[in-house]
Write a protein that holds these residues in place. Structure first.
Motif, mmCIF file in Angstrom:
data_model
loop_
_atom_site.group_PDB
_atom_site.id
_atom_site.type_symbol
_atom_site.label_atom_id
_atom_site.label_comp_id
_atom_site.label_asym_id
_atom_site.label_seq_id
_atom_site.Cartn_x
_atom_site.Cartn_y
_atom_site.Cartn_z
ATOM 1 N N ALA A 166 0.871 -1.152 0.008
ATOM 2 C CA ALA A 166 -0.040 0.030 -0.078
ATOM 3 C C ALA A 166 0.780 1.344 0.110
ATOM 4 C CB ALA A 166 -0.901 -0.104 1.246
ATOM 5 N N THR A 187 1.060 4.621 -2.631
ATOM 6 C CA THR A 187 1.301 5.689 -2.259
ATOM 7 C C THR A 187 2.417 6.400 -2.848
ATOM 8 O OG1 THR A 187 0.208 5.341 -0.200
ATOM 9 C CG2 THR A 187 1.719 7.432 -0.278
ATOM 10 N N PRO A 232 -5.005 3.837 -0.195
ATOM 11 C CA PRO A 232 -4.264 2.550 -0.629
ATOM 12 C C PRO A 232 -4.127 1.729 0.778
ATOM 13 C CG PRO A 232 -3.143 4.462 -1.560
ATOM 14 C CD PRO A 232 -4.133 5.044 -0.604
ATOM 15 N N LEU A 233 -3.896 2.351 1.834
ATOM 16 C CA LEU A 233 -3.790 1.591 2.817
ATOM 17 C C LEU A 233 -5.017 0.886 3.425
ATOM 18 C CD1 LEU A 233 -1.974 0.863 5.376
ATOM 19 C CD2 LEU A 233 -2.463 2.808 6.486
ATOM 20 N N ALA A 250 -5.635 -2.145 8.159
ATOM 21 C CA ALA A 250 -6.259 -1.588 6.823
ATOM 22 C C ALA A 250 -7.164 -0.502 7.517
ATOM 23 C CB ALA A 250 -6.742 -2.513 5.945
ATOM 24 N N VAL A 265 -5.878 -1.769 -0.611
ATOM 25 C CA VAL A 265 -4.590 -2.794 -0.870
ATOM 26 C C VAL A 265 -4.704 -4.091 0.013
ATOM 27 C CG1 VAL A 265 -2.422 -3.055 -1.326
ATOM 28 C CG2 VAL A 265 -3.449 -0.859 -2.396
#
Length: 481
Positions: A175, A179, A279-280, A306, A283
């Motif tokens: 992730a 970024t 993304p965190l 997440a 992903v």
């Protein structure tokens, strides 16, 4: 009041509330309990054969028990503290990217997520992984803002520790890679991140390779169900909507000092909370779900971290809404957190009961303690239910483990090594009375040893009593006269 005080206090209050869960302990925590009581050499012997993915956590808990004694509070308190730390770090990250309101909102949001509350009260590694991923995310921003070798080393160290606690946390590293691609910083920063990521993965590689040899341990995980898929879709969709609705960009209203710190080395127009948080959030969940199409692996606890990304986006949305209604954040943010706690109260109450987990080894041990009089032997079906005795040996005083050939510590396993089926049948036939510990559901004998146990019981004994409590069944058999 310090920026992190509210989120930390809320996380601690929710974590300490009902911490002993009606004096219950489920099977995964029982594994932590029994391994943490072994010498470190014994733990090293075990993880060379089984459960290597949790080896570092077991070593940490061994030292915790040595320092503070063993109890349900000691077992779970590290997770409570780790969750509070994760909320503090999430607050700081949100404040750095989108201001104090967004930061406090993010920290409060993370504290009230039901899955976070659940694993904040478990004697397992997942809350610690959550904290180190939150720390790694914070350190990534610090290294991007003002890159130094020390900062990149700190980032790599946080990623590595999270991976050693559970290497699925490396999905957070993926992730972070998204970024980096989103932000497109200069070559020096890209090189720093690549070197840090390579170092962290290299450090975790022995663990990854060894755990691959123990992959049969996760063979019980079920294929993706529609409920799981729907949960991932809903979470990621809400996160994406928060990013879109709130803009999630670095607000021009932030102090010039803070805006300059974030701008440095990265074009201002490309710096946004969405680039870090989306993304965190997405992903790890989507990545593990896709991998589970090949080999079932998806469990919420494996990607609990997440929710740091999810909370960051909820926090910036809360800040945006507060700004639009022109209300004071010191009133509305605590009010929003209180409303969330009240709305989730049925879930929160259930999470703090023994019934919220699969089973309860302490309740089963209490049943054995009450029913064992007149018996001289004990059997477990399956063998993994031996954890009942390993956690509460005093409840089994006077009972001989009829199937056990080599104990868990000596064999370097979680459940010991049982004798051959013929030897088990003979040991059962020689007993005067037997206590049988099984799961509460239909009795299944999936191995030759377990079938031998049942054959011998049917041939020589009659069941005198059966008790079921909190996911486990204890039956007492007496010899046919």
């Amino acid at each position: 009041m310090p920026l992190c005080a509210g989120p930390v206090l809320l996380a601690l209050a929710l974590g300490l509330w009902g911490l002993t869960r009606e004096h219950s302990m489920w099977r995964d925590e029982a594994a932590t309990w029994q391994v943490a009581h072994r010498p470190l050499a014994g733990t090293a012997h075990m993880v060379s054969q089984v459960d290597v993915v949790h080896g570092v956590y077991y070593a940490v808990m061994h030292e915790v028990f040595a320092l503070f004694g063993d109890s349900l509070v000691t077992l779970r308190l590290p997770s409570v503290l780790a969750t509070a730390a994760a909320c503090a770090l999430t607050t700081l990250t949100g404040a750095r990217l989108s201001g104090r309101r967004a930061g406090v909102g993010a920290g409060l949001a993370l504290a009230v997520v039901p899955a976070v509350q659940e694993y904040a009260q478990e004697g397992r590694s997942y809350a610690l992984v959550l904290a180190f991923v939150a720390l790694a995310t914070r350190l990534l921003l610090a290294a991007l803002r003002r890159p130094t070798a020390l900062r990149w080393a700190g980032y790599a160290g946080a990623v590595l520790v999270a991976a050693l606690l559970n290497w699925f946390s490396l999905l957070a590293l993926v992730a972070h890679g998204v970024t980096m691609a989103w932000l497109r910083p200069d070559r020096a920063r890209c090189t720093g991140w690549a070197l840090a990521a390579t170092g962290a993965v290299t450090g975790a590689l022995p663990l990854i390779l060894t755990s691959g040899e123990q992959a049969d341990q996760v063979a019980w995980i079920k294929p993706l169900g529609w409920s799981t898929v729907l949960g991932v879709v809903i979470t990621v969709t809400i996160a994406a909507l928060c990013a879109r609705m709130a803009g999630a960009r670095l607000p021009e209203a932030l102090p010039e000092r803070l805006r300059e710190g974030v701008r440095e080395g990265v074009p201002h127009a490309r710096v946004s909370l969405a680039a870090v948080a989306l993304p965190l959030c997405a992903v790890p969940q989507i990545g593990l779900a896709v991998a589970s199409l090949v080999k079932p692996l998806y469990l919420t606890r494996y990607v609990l971290f997440a929710y740091v990304g999810f909370a960051l986006l909820v926090g910036v949305l809360l800040a945006t809404l507060i700004g639009r209604v022109r209300a004071h954040p010191r009133v509305l943010l605590p009010a929003a957190a209180a409303l969330a706690v009240l709305a989730l109260l049925p879930i929160e109450l259930r999470l703090r009961t023994a019934e919220s987990r699969v089973d309860d080894v302490l309740a089963a041990a209490a049943l054995v303690d009450r029913a064992r009089h007149g018996a001289d032997g004990v059997l477990y079906i399956p063998a993994a239910r031996r954890d009942t005795a390993l956690v509460s040996p005093h409840a089994f005083a006077g009972l001989r483990d009829l199937a056990l050939a080599q104990g868990p510590v000596e064999s370097g396993t979680l459940k010991g090594i049982e004798a051959a089926p013929r030897a088990v049948e003979q040991a059962v036939a020689d007993a005067r009375g037997i206590v049988l510990v099984t799961d509460a559901g239909p009795l299944r004998a999936d191995s030759a040893r377990d079938r031998a146990k049942l054959r011998a019981l049917d041939e020589h004994f009659v069941r005198r009593s059966t008790s079921v409590e909190r996911g486990r069944r204890v039956s007492v058999y007496e010899r046919v006269r």
